[in-house]
Design a protein around this motif. Structure first.
Motif, short mmCIF file in Angstrom:
data_model
loop_
_atom_site.label_atom_id
_atom_site.label_comp_id
_atom_site.label_asym_id
_atom_site.label_seq_id
_atom_site.Cartn_x
_atom_site.Cartn_y
_atom_site.Cartn_z
N PRO A 102 -33.18 -61.03 -9.27
CA PRO A 102 -32.37 -60.65 -8.10
C PRO A 102 -31.08 -59.94 -8.51
O PRO A 102 -29.98 -60.43 -8.29
N TRP A 138 -28.12 -56.86 -8.57
CA TRP A 138 -27.30 -56.40 -7.46
C TRP A 138 -28.03 -55.35 -6.61
O TRP A 138 -27.95 -55.39 -5.38
N ARG A 143 -30.47 -57.07 -4.35
CA ARG A 143 -29.83 -57.87 -3.30
C ARG A 143 -29.33 -56.99 -2.16
O ARG A 143 -29.51 -57.31 -0.98
N ASN A 162 -30.49 -56.73 1.73
CA ASN A 162 -29.56 -56.91 2.84
C ASN A 162 -29.61 -55.71 3.79
O ASN A 162 -29.60 -55.88 5.02
#
Length: 741
Positions: A324, A326, A329, A333
């Motif tokens: 996971p 950056w 992630r 999102n």
């Protein structure tokens, strides 16, 4: 009416005539001797008469008999004047016969028709001169069919030849610009066969009028409500100077407008695009226009309308990675907060497992019915091997892209796991050639920015601003990256949208943002893992917009027409009249698995009511893919209805908009070369408009047209040969029965 005279004509040479007479005399003598010596003279006489008849037929055939028909017209000789009444006649580029002022082509034709020389050609009633127009636009035509009106030069000539049997010559007043029917030279060839010469009088100028026209608008078929779309267009200028103007895009129903200042170069074509945001579902009619420039003589082609469908969409996206990081992630999102995206995430982390949360799935969707629902698949720093993807799963992803028009996004990372994809079926999809000696990429001590290419500056994927100027400024100020993949160059056929701003190799700048088509689907490769840094100072603005645009761009074709059991998409998505359109479909059974048995039929209805049905052919493999082709001949809206066999519950409908320009345009240059070719073929002559009176002497000098003569060579007819064979068979049979050997 024609008067027909029939006669039998022989054309023997002296040798064949003499030989034939000798043969007939000899055979006649032998027949007479056979009868006189026979014990049954009557029976033998009949047989010998048959022998002589056979010899007579053979000799007559040697003398070349022909059945000739002489066709003499009962009507007096005629001279036809054909004149062009099409819409291009409004072009103001002709000189008046009276005072040499500039007038329209239509006005010149009317002046020419009113000349006294036509009455003089009648020669006191010995010749009939009549005039007919062609290609006149019909009155009260449906605006939807306005673009179908054009000029057909061939058809009126063919009609003349069929209706008039004593044509001496045809005079043609036209600009030579044809856009419908058969090539005019085909009609000229028929005139040659009937010995009717053509005397064309070219109307109009070969030079284009001072004008700027809209050549083409290649808008997408549909757009997502609330999202920007890119509308490319092209203009052509025949002005001898550059023109600064303002292009305007307007919603004809709401009045909403977008303007953009442009500079059109002198005597060249100009390509550009405008951005437009769809505000509502359904059909929106847009109008692209620009003001009349100083010195421009034609204003009708400064405006063009087109239609775009607005759609709300729910995309299904799968995001996979090994850890996971950056980039993973923030992509998760961004897509999970997008109301138009239904997101699934899958991690292949050796310690924390498959991930946990509302957007996570625990296993790769190995069944076709589970995998086929994804419009876009993101593959992060992930490869093929133990604890990651299997070769079979890589094959499934490749099949999803190539056969079901899905998209795949490759975002490598510093672990270098994607290097193992080069030994998997996904290797063909990766649009760049990687440096195999450096699988973990290149680390940077300082941040390096991306540099947009010319393709990137014009791409919707990289449009982060509301216009081109703002977008260029945004990219110049985006935060840079500290790691990038070790890439040698882009593969052939790939589009490089952005490169490394600070690094280059022997092939040039390092490509880092690359797209490519793969089968029916699309591929995007982002060669760094720091797009999440674009959030600095602006939060989600650019990062969310970029990945949202990527997801929609990749799923564009796949969602042209999507039903419960059929997805139908086509290429090109904005065809022109006469284009062959490829139809692709993915079909599913009642359990949402790709269809393995059955057929897909597509009913196609055109704007003028014509309709036909085609059956799509099933492609190889287990993906339920079908394909077919059709030609769309007319501009306007074509309705497509596809279903599985006779199952109406599987019906899916869509519309193909054939962006047709009007066939008949004003301001186009005349085409005298077409008329010159026709005159040459028919042994006629092109008449200069300034010397139109010369046509009188040319027509009067034509030789008197001789009656037409048609001949049938009897000696070459198969019926004659069969008759001789049958008579010979009868002759030899009767001889046997008569006891003659």
């Amino acid at each position: 009416m024609n008067f027909h005279i029939h006669n039998l004509h022989f054309s023997p040479s002296l040798l064949t005539f003499s030989l034939g007479l000798v043969v007939l005399i000899t055979v006649g003598a032998l027949c007479f001797m056979a009868v006189t010596r026979s014990a049954r003279p009557k029976r033998t006489g009949g047989i010998e008469a048959l022998r002589f008849l056979i010899c007579l037929i053979i000799v007559l055939m040697l003398w070349g008999p022909e059945w000739r028909t002489t066709i003499t017209p009962e009507n007096e000789p005629e001279i036809a004047i054909l004149w062009d009444a099409s819409g291009s006649g409004a072009t103001q580029d002709s000189q008046s016969l009276n005072d040499k002022t500039v007038i329209s082509r239509s006005d010149f034709i009317q002046e020419a028709l009113n000349l006294n020389l036509w009455k003089e050609l009648e020669n006191n009633g010995e010749v009939t001169v009549f005039s007919e127009s062609f290609s006149a636009p019909p009155e009260n035509i449906d605006p939807a069919k306005q673009g179908l009106i054009g000029t057909d030069i061939s058809a009126p000539i063919n009609q003349l030849l069929s209706q008039h049997d004593n044509l001496q010559a045809v005079v043609l007043l036209s600009d030579g610009d044809w856009n419908l029917g058969a090539p005019p030279v085909s009609a000229a060839q028929k005139m040659l066969l009937k010995k009717v010469p053509l005397f064309p009088i070219p109307v109009g100028s070969k030079e284009r009028l001072p004008d700027i026209e809209i050549l083409d608008i290649t808008a997408p078929t549909y757009g997502i409500v609330g999202e920007p779309i890119q509308i490319p267009f092209s203009l052509r200028s025949s002005l001898k100077r550059d023109v600064n103007t303002t292009i305007k895009l307007r919603d004809t129903s709401s009045g909403k407008e977008f303007t953009k200042k442009i500079r059109i170069p002198a005597e060249k074509e100009y390509f550009d695009n405008v951005l437009w945001r769809i505000d509502k579902e359904g059909t929106t009619k847009l109008e692209l226009s620009f003001p009349v420039a100083e010195g421009e003589l034609v204003s009708a082609n400064n405006t063009q309308e087109f239609i775009i469908q607005g759609k709300k969409e729910n995309l299904k996206v799968l995001v996979m990675d090994s850890v996971p990081r950056w980039e993973y992630r923030f992509i998760r999102n961004a897509l999970s907060r997008d109301p138009g995206v239904d997101l699934d995430c899958l991690l292949f982390h050796p310690k924390i497992g498959k991930g946990d949360g509302p957007d996570y799935i625990q296993e790769f969707p190995n069944k076709l019915e589970d995998l086929q629902k994804y419009d876009v698949v993101f593959i992060g720093d992930l490869g093929v091997g133990k604890g990651q993807l299997t070769l079979k799963q890589a094959e499934l992803i490749k099949g999803l892209v190539e056969n079901q028009a899905s998209g795949v996004v490759f975002i490598p990372g510093p672990y270098g796991y994607q290097e193992s994809l080069l030994k998997s079926p996904l290797a063909d999809l990766i649009p760049v050639i990687l440096d195999k000696d450096n699988p973990k990429g290149i680390s940077e001590a300082t941040a390096s920015p991306l540099s947009l290419t010319s393709q990137g500056r014009g791409s919707l994927l990289t449009m982060l601003g509301n216009n081109e100027v703002e977008n260029e400024r945004i990219w110049e100020n985006l935060p840079g990256f500290y790691w990038s993949a070790a890439i040698e160059k882009a593969k052939g056929g790939a589009d490089v949208l952005a490169t490394h701003a600070n690094r280059r190799n022997r092939y040039g700048r390092i490509p880092l943002l690359v797209t490519k088509s793969a089968g029916n689907g699309k591929v995007l490769y982002l060669g760094h893992d720091s797009a999440w840094r674009w959030r600095r100072g602006v939060e989600d603005l650019y990062h969310y917009r970029f990945w949202g645009q990527v997801a929609r761009w990749m799923s564009y074709q796949r969602n042209m027409a999507a039903g419960e059991r059929i997805r139908l998409y086509f290429s090109p998505d904005r065809p022109k009249p006469g284009d062959i359109v490829t139809l692709n479909a993915n079909a599913f059974d009642q359990n949402a698995a790709p269809l393995t048995e059955g057929s897909i039929t597509v009913d196609i209805s055109g704007p003028n009511g014509e309709s036909n049905r085609i059956e799509l052919s099933k492609a190889d493999g287990a993906w339920g893919s079908f394909t077919g082709r059709t030609r769309l001949t007319k501009p306007g809206e074509w309705s497509l209805k596809a279903q599985i066999g006779n199952d109406s519950s599987s019906l899916v409908e869509t519309t193909i908009i054939v962006q047709g320009d009007t066939l008949e345009k004003t301001g186009q240059p005349a085409r005298p070369e077409v008329l010159e070719e026709m005159a040459f073929v028919t042994n006629g002559k092109v008449i200069d408009p300034n010397e139109i009176n010369a046509i009188k002497s040319l027509i009067n000098a034509l030789p008197v047209k001789q009656p037409l003569e048609e001949s049938i060579p009897l000696w070459a007819q198969i019926a004659v040969m069969l008759t001789v064979i049958i008579l010979l068979a009868i002759f030899w049979t009767l001889r046997k029965l008569n006891g003659t050997f």
